[in-house]
Design an enzyme around this catalytic site. Structure first.
Site, mmCIF file in Angstrom:
data_model
loop_
_atom_site.group_PDB
_atom_site.id
_atom_site.type_symbol
_atom_site.label_atom_id
_atom_site.label_comp_id
_atom_site.label_asym_id
_atom_site.label_seq_id
_atom_site.Cartn_x
_atom_site.Cartn_y
_atom_site.Cartn_z
ATOM 1 C CB SER A 43 41.402 72.834 10.117
ATOM 2 O OG SER A 43 41.696 71.813 9.384
ATOM 3 C CG HIS A 74 45.680 68.926 10.185
ATOM 4 N ND1 HIS A 74 44.580 68.136 10.702
ATOM 5 C CD2 HIS A 74 45.134 70.001 9.779
ATOM 6 C CE1 HIS A 74 43.523 68.857 10.055
ATOM 7 N NE2 HIS A 74 43.739 69.927 9.764
ATOM 8 C CG HIS A 96 41.608 66.220 5.938
ATOM 9 N ND1 HIS A 96 42.488 66.473 6.578
ATOM 10 C CD2 HIS A 96 40.435 66.971 6.631
ATOM 11 C CE1 HIS A 96 42.183 67.470 7.518
ATOM 12 N NE2 HIS A 96 40.815 67.845 7.346
ATOM 13 C CE1 TYR A 98 43.082 67.733 2.127
ATOM 14 C CE2 TYR A 98 40.943 68.209 2.764
ATOM 15 C CZ TYR A 98 42.217 68.134 3.018
ATOM 16 O OH TYR A 98 42.848 69.007 3.938
ATOM 17 C CD GLU A 99 45.892 64.459 4.157
ATOM 18 O OE1 GLU A 99 47.110 64.067 4.397
ATOM 19 O OE2 GLU A 99 45.035 64.625 5.257
ATOM 20 C CB ALA A 126 37.541 73.995 10.619
ATOM 21 C CG MET A 229 36.566 69.229 3.086
ATOM 22 S SD MET A 229 38.168 70.152 2.510
ATOM 23 C CE MET A 229 37.238 71.752 1.687
ATOM 24 C CB SER A 230 37.424 65.757 8.479
ATOM 25 O OG SER A 230 36.524 66.562 9.196
ATOM 26 C CG ASN A 253 34.117 79.388 6.045
ATOM 27 O OD1 ASN A 253 34.903 78.627 6.801
ATOM 28 N ND2 ASN A 253 33.488 79.280 5.057
ATOM 29 C CG HIS A 265 43.911 75.422 4.754
ATOM 30 N ND1 HIS A 265 43.108 74.432 5.366
ATOM 31 C CD2 HIS A 265 45.223 74.875 5.151
ATOM 32 C CE1 HIS A 265 43.534 73.753 6.223
ATOM 33 N NE2 HIS A 265 44.840 74.033 6.397
HETATM 34 N N1 HPA Z 1 33.790 74.336 3.420
HETATM 35 C C1 HPA Z 1 34.384 73.092 3.655
HETATM 36 N N2 HPA Z 1 35.217 73.005 4.502
HETATM 37 C C2 HPA Z 1 35.455 73.870 5.710
HETATM 38 C C3 HPA Z 1 34.702 75.266 5.259
HETATM 39 C C4 HPA Z 1 34.028 75.446 4.153
HETATM 40 O O1 HPA Z 1 33.314 76.417 3.944
HETATM 41 N N3 HPA Z 1 35.192 75.806 6.214
HETATM 42 C C5 HPA Z 1 36.153 75.073 6.978
HETATM 43 N N4 HPA Z 1 36.332 73.907 6.366
#
Ligand code: HPA
Length: 291
Positions: A43, A74, A96, A98-99, A126, A229-230, A253, A265
């Site tokens: 991402s 993406h 991903h 979750y899709e 990310a 998440m990947s 973050n 996001h």
């Molecule tokens: N959690 C999950 N996935 C992420 C995060 C997060 O804090 N930041 C970027 N992708």
């Protein structure tokens, strides 16, 4: 040699999807998407393709059997060309878990990449920083992962799903997904370019919601330094197919248990934009180190 390598990898896939993977790989090879090093860009990190010389690209939607991502940022393109003096095949955007696709559809692009004669794959993402020393904009070499999907993404996808035989008298060895030599080469590229790098454990969650405070506490106590998440399903598949893998997380973050404003996001994509130039510099120094 490279044709043997690809035949060996395709031979490790189960009948459920080997034909579909080979069809897409043959189709792409005929169009020049072959050889060198594979990269999967996460991402907000897709701009690495700006550093690819002589790039030619194809939308995922045009590739036989290849599902398209629903995540707007993406781009969903496969790009081939040269970067850092090496041939590269780059997935700009990924699917991903979750899709909601079945694992064979979700992992098909990764399996196809393995069958494009690549010598190694760099997987980027990310991620939220769990380690208290990590700051937004930092980069982390993935030493290992915890796959918290708590399902085996490779179930039914490998021709020989048996556990590897134990070494005589020594029992089972830990399973190494990430190649230590490649991780060392990435750390050396960090030192050479002045891009500071952490090395840590990536926790792979389902998402798409960001973690609850309780989950953040659990992940930290479980030894995760970053969360996303990947990646873990992709890297597990690549390693199972005998592809050398290196992983890189961009910390966008802090994942905090207290005092954190709600994360969107968009925040992650914007933070990715801050760090992606450093990531590109790092990768351009790393690629020639693959020899
Ligand atoms: N959690 C999950 N996935 C992420 C995060 C997060 O804090 N930041 C970027 N992708």
């Amino acid at each position: 040699m490279t044709a043997d390598r690809t035949a060996g990898r395709a031979g490790r896939l189960s009948d459920l999807w080997r034909g579909r993977v080979q069809e897409a790989a043959d189709w792409l090879r005929e169009r020049g998407f072959t050889g060198g090093t594979g990269l999967i860009l996460g991402s907000g990190l897709g701009n690495f393709v700006d550093a690819v010389d002589g790039a030619h690209a194809i939308d995922y939607a045009g590739i036989p059997g290849w599902a398209t991502t629903t995540v707007a940022e993406h781009r969903g393109r496969l790009v081939a060309g040269e970067a850092g003096g090496r041939r590269v095949v780059v997935m700009q955007g990924r699917l991903h878990p979750y899709e909601g696709l079945p694992w064979d559809e979700l992992l098909l692009p990764t399996a196809v990449l393995a069958c494009l004669d690549v010598d190694a794959v760099v997987v980027t993402n990310a991620a939220g920083g769990l380690n208290r020393y990590y700051r937004p904009g930092d980069l982390m070499v993935i030493r290992d992962h915890l796959d918290l999907h708590l399902q085996d993404p490779l179930r039914g996808l490998l021709a020989d799903p048996a556990p590897p035989a134990a070494a005589p008298g020594r029992g089972a060895r830990p399973h190494a997904v990430y190649d230590e030599d490649l991780a060392r080469a990435l750390l050396a590229a960090g030192a050479a370019t002045g891009v500071p790098l952490h090395a840590g454990v990536y926790g792979s969650m389902w998402g798409p919601a960001y973690e609850t405070k309780a989950e953040i506490g659990m992940l930290r106590r479980a030894g995760c330094d970053a969360v996303g998440m990947s990646t873990a399903p992709e890297t597990s598949l690549l390693a199972a197919l005998g592809v050398r893998v290196v992983g890189l997380s961009c910390i966008t973050n802090p994942a905090r248990e207290v005092g954190q404003p709600e994360l969107s996001h968009q925040d992650v994509v914007e933070a990715g934009a801050m760090v992606r130039d450093r990531m590109a510099r790092l990768l351009l120094d790393f690629l020639p180190r693959l020899g």
